[in-house]
Design a protein around this motif. Structure first.
Motif, short mmCIF file in Angstrom:
data_model
loop_
_atom_site.label_atom_id
_atom_site.label_comp_id
_atom_site.label_asym_id
_atom_site.label_seq_id
_atom_site.Cartn_x
_atom_site.Cartn_y
_atom_site.Cartn_z
N ALA A 81 0.84 -1.21 0.00
CA ALA A 81 0.00 0.00 0.00
C ALA A 81 0.87 1.26 0.00
O ALA A 81 0.54 2.25 -0.66
CB ALA A 81 -0.93 0.00 1.21
N GLN B 25 0.97 7.64 -5.94
CA GLN B 25 -0.15 8.58 -6.03
C GLN B 25 0.26 9.99 -5.62
O GLN B 25 -0.21 10.96 -6.20
CB GLN B 25 -1.32 8.10 -5.17
CG GLN B 25 -1.93 6.80 -5.62
CD GLN B 25 -2.44 6.88 -7.04
OE1 GLN B 25 -3.24 7.76 -7.38
NE2 GLN B 25 -1.98 5.98 -7.90
N TRP C 137 -4.97 5.75 8.98
CA TRP C 137 -4.54 6.09 7.63
C TRP C 137 -4.34 7.59 7.47
O TRP C 137 -3.44 8.02 6.74
CB TRP C 137 -5.51 5.53 6.59
CG TRP C 137 -5.28 4.05 6.39
CD1 TRP C 137 -6.00 3.02 6.93
CD2 TRP C 137 -4.24 3.45 5.63
NE1 TRP C 137 -5.46 1.83 6.55
CE2 TRP C 137 -4.38 2.05 5.74
CE3 TRP C 137 -3.20 3.96 4.86
CZ2 TRP C 137 -3.52 1.16 5.12
CZ3 TRP C 137 -2.34 3.06 4.23
CH2 TRP C 137 -2.51 1.68 4.36
N ARG D 2 -9.60 9.95 -0.57
CA ARG D 2 -9.57 8.77 -1.45
C ARG D 2 -8.55 7.75 -0.97
O ARG D 2 -8.82 6.55 -0.91
CB ARG D 2 -9.27 9.18 -2.90
CG ARG D 2 -10.44 9.72 -3.66
CD ARG D 2 -10.18 9.82 -5.15
NE ARG D 2 -8.92 10.49 -5.51
CZ ARG D 2 -8.74 11.80 -5.61
NH1 ARG D 2 -9.74 12.61 -5.36
NH2 ARG D 2 -7.57 12.30 -5.96
N MET D 3 -7.35 8.23 -0.64
CA MET D 3 -6.29 7.32 -0.22
C MET D 3 -6.61 6.69 1.15
O MET D 3 -6.36 5.51 1.37
CB MET D 3 -4.94 8.05 -0.15
CG MET D 3 -4.44 8.57 -1.50
SD MET D 3 -4.27 7.28 -2.76
CE MET D 3 -5.66 7.65 -3.81
N GLY E 20 -9.63 6.21 2.31
CA GLY E 20 -10.70 5.25 2.05
C GLY E 20 -10.17 3.94 1.50
O GLY E 20 -10.53 2.85 1.97
N LEU E 21 -9.27 4.05 0.51
CA LEU E 21 -8.66 2.83 -0.05
C LEU E 21 -7.82 2.10 1.00
O LEU E 21 -7.84 0.87 1.07
CB LEU E 21 -7.82 3.18 -1.27
CG LEU E 21 -8.59 3.61 -2.52
CD1 LEU E 21 -7.63 4.13 -3.59
CD2 LEU E 21 -9.43 2.46 -3.05
N GLY E 22 -7.08 2.85 1.81
CA GLY E 22 -6.28 2.23 2.86
C GLY E 22 -7.13 1.52 3.88
O GLY E 22 -6.79 0.42 4.34
N ILE F 285 -10.13 0.23 3.38
CA ILE F 285 -10.62 -1.00 2.74
C ILE F 285 -9.50 -2.04 2.70
O ILE F 285 -9.73 -3.22 2.99
CB ILE F 285 -11.14 -0.69 1.31
CG1 ILE F 285 -12.42 0.14 1.40
CG2 ILE F 285 -11.37 -1.98 0.52
CD1 ILE F 285 -12.86 0.75 0.09
N TRP F 286 -8.28 -1.62 2.37
CA TRP F 286 -7.14 -2.53 2.31
C TRP F 286 -6.89 -3.16 3.68
O TRP F 286 -6.60 -4.36 3.76
CB TRP F 286 -5.92 -1.80 1.78
CG TRP F 286 -4.72 -2.66 1.54
CD1 TRP F 286 -3.48 -2.51 2.10
CD2 TRP F 286 -4.62 -3.80 0.67
NE1 TRP F 286 -2.64 -3.48 1.64
CE2 TRP F 286 -3.31 -4.29 0.76
CE3 TRP F 286 -5.52 -4.44 -0.15
CZ2 TRP F 286 -2.86 -5.39 0.05
CZ3 TRP F 286 -5.09 -5.55 -0.86
CH2 TRP F 286 -3.78 -6.01 -0.76
#
Length: 144
Positions: free
Chosen positions: A26, A33, A95, A115-116, A118-120, A122-123
């Motif tokens: 990640a 990014q 995060w 966004r990052m 949120g993705l983190g 979820i990860w």
């Protein structure tokens, strides 16, 4: 039915190692990014430590609340949905802390940050499956 764990330390080490590998991946993605040259290993290690501290505190708090009889379900009964839902704000905060530490100190890109984060988040949830499986496989769970 009696049950136990023969090697909790080994199980926890496996859990953390799996999280570390996932968080390092990640970190590589985040660095791309944010167009930053940051060591993925360093960021992965810091994210793992943040998770160990925050996750340990959250687990301990949940355990104490459950032991006093105030929790709507126990952590031993299959980790209730409420426990996992309660982890979401903790993970979001973890995060954001990581983003602030390595990528956007002045929080100049809040949309990208969300966004990052949120993705983190979820990860982190996705990594729970292999990390918990690794814990179970190496901790030596036994029943009877």
């Amino acid at each position: 039915m009696p049950a136990g764990i023969s090697h909790p330390g080994l199980g926890y080490a496996t859990f953390c190692a799996i999280k570390f590998v996932g968080y390092t991946a990640a970190a590589h993605f985040l660095s791309m990014q944010y167009d930053r040259d940051v060591s993925a290993w360093k960021v992965g290690a810091v994210r793992t430590l943040i998770g160990m501290l925050a996750g340990g505190a959250y687990f301990g708090l949940w355990y104490l609340v459950q032991r006093t009889g105030h929790a709507p379900g126990g952590i031993h009964g299959g980790f209730p949905l409420l426990y996992l839902v309660g982890l979401l704000p903790v993970r979001i905060a973890e995060w954001w802390l990581l983003t602030w530490l390595f990528y956007d100190r002045k929080l100049r890109e809040p949309a990208k940050g969300w966004r990052m984060v949120g993705l983190g988040t979820i990860w982190s949830c996705v990594l729970d499956a292999p990390a918990i499986s690794g814990f179970i496989a190496t901790a030596g769970f036994w029943v009877c």
